[in-house]
Design a protein around this motif. Structure first.
Motif, short mmCIF file in Angstrom:
data_model
loop_
_atom_site.label_atom_id
_atom_site.label_comp_id
_atom_site.label_asym_id
_atom_site.label_seq_id
_atom_site.Cartn_x
_atom_site.Cartn_y
_atom_site.Cartn_z
N TYR A 1 0.83 -1.20 0.00
CA TYR A 1 0.00 0.00 0.00
C TYR A 1 0.87 1.26 0.00
CZ TYR A 1 -3.64 -3.36 1.14
OH TYR A 1 -4.49 -4.44 1.11
N LEU A 2 2.03 1.17 0.67
CA LEU A 2 2.96 2.30 0.64
C LEU A 2 3.50 2.51 -0.78
CD1 LEU A 2 4.71 4.47 1.98
CD2 LEU A 2 6.36 2.67 2.56
N VAL A 3 3.86 1.42 -1.45
CA VAL A 3 4.32 1.53 -2.84
C VAL A 3 3.20 2.08 -3.72
CG1 VAL A 3 5.23 0.27 -4.82
CG2 VAL A 3 5.98 -0.33 -2.52
N GLY A 4 1.97 1.62 -3.48
CA GLY A 4 0.83 2.13 -4.24
C GLY A 4 0.60 3.60 -4.00
N LEU A 5 0.77 4.05 -2.76
CA LEU A 5 0.60 5.47 -2.46
C LEU A 5 1.66 6.30 -3.17
CD1 LEU A 5 -1.12 7.41 -0.73
CD2 LEU A 5 0.60 7.18 1.07
N MET A 6 2.88 5.79 -3.24
CA MET A 6 3.93 6.49 -3.96
C MET A 6 3.64 6.54 -5.46
SD MET A 6 7.21 5.02 -1.86
CE MET A 6 8.43 5.81 -2.90
N ARG B 1 15.19 8.53 -6.17
CA ARG B 1 15.42 9.75 -5.39
C ARG B 1 15.80 10.93 -6.29
NH1 ARG B 1 18.54 6.77 -0.46
NH2 ARG B 1 16.74 6.57 0.93
N ILE B 2 16.72 10.68 -7.22
CA ILE B 2 17.14 11.76 -8.12
C ILE B 2 15.96 12.20 -8.99
CG2 ILE B 2 18.64 12.30 -10.09
CD1 ILE B 2 20.68 10.35 -8.84
N SER B 3 15.16 11.23 -9.47
CA SER B 3 13.99 11.55 -10.28
C SER B 3 13.01 12.42 -9.51
CB SER B 3 13.31 10.26 -10.75
OG SER B 3 14.16 9.51 -11.58
N GLU C 1 13.35 4.25 -0.38
CA GLU C 1 14.03 2.98 -0.10
C GLU C 1 13.16 1.76 -0.45
OE1 GLU C 1 11.73 4.05 3.58
OE2 GLU C 1 13.08 5.11 2.23
N VAL C 2 11.84 1.95 -0.56
CA VAL C 2 11.00 0.81 -0.92
C VAL C 2 11.29 0.34 -2.35
CG1 VAL C 2 9.17 1.54 0.65
CG2 VAL C 2 9.08 2.21 -1.76
N ALA C 3 11.94 1.19 -3.14
CA ALA C 3 12.27 0.81 -4.53
C ALA C 3 13.38 -0.24 -4.59
CB ALA C 3 12.67 2.05 -5.33
N LEU D 1 1.27 20.32 -5.56
CA LEU D 1 1.51 18.99 -6.10
C LEU D 1 3.00 18.65 -6.12
CD1 LEU D 1 -0.97 18.85 -9.13
CD2 LEU D 1 -1.20 17.73 -6.90
N ALA D 2 3.85 19.67 -6.24
CA ALA D 2 5.29 19.43 -6.24
C ALA D 2 5.74 18.76 -4.94
CB ALA D 2 6.04 20.74 -6.45
N PHE D 3 5.08 19.07 -3.85
CA PHE D 3 5.51 18.53 -2.55
C PHE D 3 5.13 17.05 -2.40
CE2 PHE D 3 5.88 23.02 -1.83
CZ PHE D 3 7.04 23.11 -1.06
N LEU D 4 4.19 16.55 -3.22
CA LEU D 4 3.94 15.11 -3.22
C LEU D 4 5.20 14.36 -3.66
CD1 LEU D 4 0.40 14.85 -4.89
CD2 LEU D 4 0.95 14.77 -2.46
N LEU D 5 5.97 14.97 -4.54
CA LEU D 5 7.17 14.34 -5.06
C LEU D 5 8.27 14.25 -4.00
CD1 LEU D 5 6.98 16.22 -8.44
CD2 LEU D 5 6.42 13.82 -8.06
N LEU D 6 8.26 15.17 -3.05
CA LEU D 6 9.21 15.08 -1.94
C LEU D 6 8.89 13.90 -1.04
CD1 LEU D 6 9.89 18.76 -0.80
CD2 LEU D 6 11.28 17.27 -2.26
N ALA D 7 7.62 13.55 -0.95
CA ALA D 7 7.25 12.37 -0.16
C ALA D 7 7.83 11.10 -0.79
CB ALA D 7 5.73 12.27 -0.06
N ILE D 8 7.86 11.06 -2.11
CA ILE D 8 8.48 9.92 -2.80
C ILE D 8 9.97 9.88 -2.51
CG2 ILE D 8 8.96 8.91 -5.07
CD1 ILE D 8 6.34 10.13 -6.04
#
Length: 390
Positions: free
Chosen positions: A213-218, A280-282, A382-384, A370-377
């Motif tokens: 679910y965490l991966v899905g949220l990301m 992370r870089i992406s 590390e889940v990647a 919306l840009a700040f959603l990308l900071l959550a990723i």
């Protein structure tokens, strides 16, 4: 260690398998792209208002989200090859059905089937790409998504030209024949992954752990900005800067071109630096690009920001889908079905929500948020690690 008796034959077989799954992505993108230029003609032929057309397009999304969860158990039971093949074959004539629909209810039903088979094939072909990655021990997912973008570009641009030259019926027949012919051409080449023999080790049920679910949220967080740029980028340039139609269209055009180009380089980057570092870089690049587009004082800088965000977002979903297909303790296809459904729900549901919020706050605030959603990723990248081929 197992020795390969005939390296050339082994290499050729691997190349054919990768060609097959890449072609499936191309077919799926081609059919979806071919749908876009049909919208104005469909609305005119059936005298559909904008409101009704919006509901009909919603039927496409509902079809996708209905079929996506169904594919997980099928893939777990039979592997990904057979579901991918039959979903591709079923998808091929759907635009023809839509073109022949004589009234609004049948057109809506055809759109539901179009979305359903697009979603079903999406799950199956991503699962087959994950299986091929496991077999190859190297990343191929990003380039597969690059072929999807290429197919979408061919379908959208070529479809518009053909509809204008030959009419919607000949266009729909051509799409059906091309998609069907490509499916049959690669049918015997698809990588035949097998379900696990001991199904008790990987029961077919919703995951009990929070990891998928965490991966899905990301995945959701990575695809919400994509949907926002697709549907609202042009209007943002027009409202914020008074840009003309041609300039406004460059918002998503620059974003899509940057995304497609970067996806073909994504596998090399992931194989070189690893999934976690690449993600992370992406995320940082996408954050910088989307925030720049939101704060830009000039339309050219906003377009450049959208292009930069496309570079960053390009490989997020492929990495997360690879991770979903390799999560420990899950039947093949279950994790991928869950993560893909969550991700695409953001792509489908975000645009209406963005439009509603933008009425009160304006698009600059929305894109900055919306840009700040990308900071959550970035924070949970590390889940990647499950996407890495070892």
């Amino acid at each position: 260690m197992t020795r390969i008796r005939n390296p050339q034959r082994f290499s050729a077989r691997i190349s054919r398998e990768r060609l097959a799954v890449s072609t499936f992505f191309l077919i799926n993108g081609f059919v979806v792209g071919s749908w876009a230029p049909k919208i104005p003609g469909l609305a005119a032929r059936l005298s559909i208002s904008e409101g009704v057309l919006g509901l009909m397009i919603l039927a496409f999304g509902i079809g996708s989200l209905t079929m996506m969860p169904v594919m997980g158990p099928l893939i777990a039971r039979f592997g990904s090859a057979r579901p991918a093949k039959f979903a591709a074959l079923a998808l091929s004539p759907t635009l023809l059905w839509l073109t022949l629909a004589p009234d609004i209810p049948l057109a809506a039903a055809a759109l539901f089937l179009l979305g359903g088979f697009v979603g079903a094939m999406d799950i199956a072909m991503n699962a087959n790409a994950v299986a091929a990655e496991q077999h190859l021990r190297r990343a191929i997912m990003s380039s597969c998504h690059g072929f999807w973008s290429l197919g979408g570009f061919i379908g959208a641009t070529g479809g518009g030209l053909m509809i204008e030259a030959a009419g919607p019926l000949w266009h729909a027949m051509a799409v059906t024949m091309i998609a069907g012919a490509l499916t049959l051409a690669v049918w015997p080449l698809v990588f035949e992954d097998k379900p696990l023999e001991n199904s008790a080790r990987h029961p077919v049920r919703l995951p009990q752990s929070l990891l998928p679910y965490l991966v899905g949220l990301m995945a959701l967080f990575s695809m919400v900005p994509e949907g926002a740029v697709l549907d609202w980028g042009a209007l943002y340039l027009k409202q914020a800067f008074g840009a003309d139609i041609a300039t406004s269209a460059l918002a998503f055009g620059a974003f899509a071109a940057a995304m497609a180009t970067t996806r073909f380089a994504g596998d090399t980057l992931r194989n070189r630096f690893g999934a976690v570092s690449t993600l992370r870089i992406s995320a940082l690049i996408a954050f910088a690009g989307l925030l720049s587009a939101a704060l830009a004082p000039h339309p050219a800088l906003a377009i450049a920001g959208f292009a930069l965000s496309g570079i960053g977002i390009a490989n997020m979903a492929p990495i997360l889908f690879s991770a979903a297909g390799n999560l420990p303790g899950l039947a093949p296809g279950i994790g991928l079905s869950l993560v893909t459904s969550m991700g695409y729900s953001g792509l489908l549901a975000a645009p209406p929500a963005v439009g509603f919020v933008a009425e009160s706050t304006g698009f600059k605030v929305v894109f900055a948020a919306l840009a700040f959603l990308l900071l959550a990723i970035f924070a949970r990248a590390e889940v990647a690690r499950h996407a890495d081929m070892r």
